[in-house]
Design a protein around this motif. Structure first.
Motif, PDB file in Angstrom:
ATOM      1  N   ASN A   3     -43.887   0.443  -5.010  1.00 14.67           N
ATOM      2  CA  ASN A   3     -44.789  -0.702  -5.423  1.00 14.67           C
ATOM      3  C   ASN A   3     -45.881  -0.037  -6.022  1.00 14.67           C
ATOM      4  O   ASN A   3     -46.550  -0.596  -7.282  1.00 14.67           O
ATOM      5  N   LYS A   4     -46.264   1.110  -5.796  1.00 15.08           N
ATOM      6  CA  LYS A   4     -47.335   1.863  -6.551  1.00 15.08           C
ATOM      7  C   LYS A   4     -46.685   2.765  -7.557  1.00 15.08           C
ATOM      8  O   LYS A   4     -47.286   3.436  -8.454  1.00 15.08           O
ATOM      9  N   LYS A   5     -45.588   2.696  -7.930  1.00 17.21           N
ATOM     10  CA  LYS A   5     -44.674   3.308  -9.073  1.00 17.21           C
ATOM     11  C   LYS A   5     -45.110   4.960  -8.868  1.00 17.21           C
ATOM     12  O   LYS A   5     -45.126   5.540  -9.984  1.00 17.21           O
ATOM     13  N   ILE A   6     -44.860   5.381  -7.781  1.00 15.42           N
ATOM     14  CA  ILE A   6     -44.929   6.932  -7.634  1.00 15.42           C
ATOM     15  C   ILE A   6     -43.799   7.469  -7.858  1.00 15.42           C
ATOM     16  O   ILE A   6     -42.590   7.087  -7.373  1.00 15.42           O
ATOM     17  N   PRO A   7     -43.475   8.334  -8.759  1.00 14.52           N
ATOM     18  CA  PRO A   7     -42.349   8.735  -9.124  1.00 14.52           C
ATOM     19  C   PRO A   7     -41.984   9.978  -7.986  1.00 14.52           C
ATOM     20  O   PRO A   7     -42.410  10.805  -7.858  1.00 14.52           O
ATOM     21  N   LEU A   8     -40.542   9.584  -7.766  1.00 12.05           N
ATOM     22  CA  LEU A   8     -40.095  10.499  -6.419  1.00 12.05           C
ATOM     23  C   LEU A   8     -38.862  11.433  -6.938  1.00 12.05           C
ATOM     24  O   LEU A   8     -38.133  10.871  -7.670  1.00 12.05           O
ATOM     25  N   GLN A   9     -38.676  12.499  -6.409  1.00 10.64           N
ATOM     26  CA  GLN A   9     -37.678  13.362  -6.470  1.00 10.64           C
ATOM     27  C   GLN A   9     -36.640  12.700  -5.615  1.00 10.64           C
ATOM     28  O   GLN A   9     -36.949  12.977  -4.427  1.00 10.64           O
ATOM     29  N   MET A  10     -35.431  12.326  -6.146  1.00  9.66           N
ATOM     30  CA  MET A  10     -34.336  12.113  -4.909  1.00  9.66           C
ATOM     31  C   MET A  10     -33.417  12.996  -5.062  1.00  9.66           C
ATOM     32  O   MET A  10     -33.103  13.792  -5.977  1.00  9.66           O
ATOM     33  N   PRO A  11     -32.817  13.254  -3.973  1.00 13.32           N
ATOM     34  CA  PRO A  11     -32.865  12.233  -2.797  1.00 13.32           C
ATOM     35  C   PRO A  11     -34.278  12.933  -1.891  1.00 13.32           C
ATOM     36  O   PRO A  11     -34.788  13.969  -2.229  1.00 13.32           O
ATOM     37  N   GLU A  55     -39.217  18.625  -8.920  1.00 12.18           N
ATOM     38  CA  GLU A  55     -39.031  18.652 -10.649  1.00 12.18           C
ATOM     39  C   GLU A  55     -40.365  18.121 -11.262  1.00 12.18           C
ATOM     40  O   GLU A  55     -41.090  17.271 -10.715  1.00 12.18           O
ATOM     41  N   PRO A  56     -40.463  18.605 -12.584  1.00 20.22           N
ATOM     42  CA  PRO A  56     -41.525  18.059 -13.247  1.00 20.22           C
ATOM     43  C   PRO A  56     -41.811  16.571 -13.446  1.00 20.22           C
ATOM     44  O   PRO A  56     -40.825  15.891 -13.533  1.00 20.22           O
ATOM     45  N   GLY A  57     -43.029  16.024 -13.062  1.00 21.72           N
ATOM     46  CA  GLY A  57     -43.249  14.765 -13.024  1.00 21.72           C
ATOM     47  C   GLY A  57     -42.869  13.800 -11.919  1.00 21.72           C
ATOM     48  O   GLY A  57     -42.987  12.676 -11.898  1.00 21.72           O
ATOM     49  N   THR A  58     -42.262  14.377 -10.876  1.00 24.53           N
ATOM     50  CA  THR A  58     -42.023  13.768  -9.561  1.00 24.53           C
ATOM     51  C   THR A  58     -42.688  14.316  -8.506  1.00 24.53           C
ATOM     52  O   THR A  58     -43.214  15.491  -8.475  1.00 24.53           O
TER      53      THR A  58
END
Length: 124
Positions: A3-11, A55-58
């Motif tokens: 909801n806060k649009k926080i970029p996550l590295q998956m998994p 990873e960059p940006g996550t």
């Protein structure tokens, strides 16, 4: 986090210990969103995990038991706690950015869950 649009590295990485894995899957229920990491329940290997940059940006999410993180983060971590840290790279450590008490945050957002008794209409 979504909801806060926080970029996550998956998994998301979870301890293979049952309760941690169940928590991770409940929080990230889609196929492939959770992967177990055998290092998470091992206190002697946790430093490596905490120092690894995502990873960059996550952002990387780690789910494990309190007792595992307690040795590394004891002054910052409560039960049901969330610690946001910045990994500085291999053998460089990490910086604590913020500590969040998830239980307290939930109580503030959603209320205590206590149902107040209805007001009495009794005029006696």
């Amino acid at each position: 986090m979504r909801n806060k649009k926080i970029p996550l590295q998956m998994p998301v990485l979870s301890s293979p210990v049952k309760r941690a894995l169940q928590t991770a899957v409940l929080a990230f229920p889609n196929e492939g969103e959770v992967k177990t990491d055998e290092r998470l329940p091992r206190v002697d290997e946790l430093q490596q995990v905490l120092e690894k940059k995502p990873e960059p940006g996550t952002n990387q999410v780690l789910v494990a038991h309190y007792h595992t993180f307690k040795n590394q983060l004891q002054e910052f971590l409560n039960h049901l706690g969330l610690v946001i840290l910045q990994p500085l790279g291999a053998e460089q450590g990490y910086r604590i950015l913020r500590q969040v008490d998830i239980l307290q945050a939930s109580l503030v957002k959603y209320g205590s869950g206590v149902i107040e008794p209805a007001a009495s209409n009794d005029n006696n």
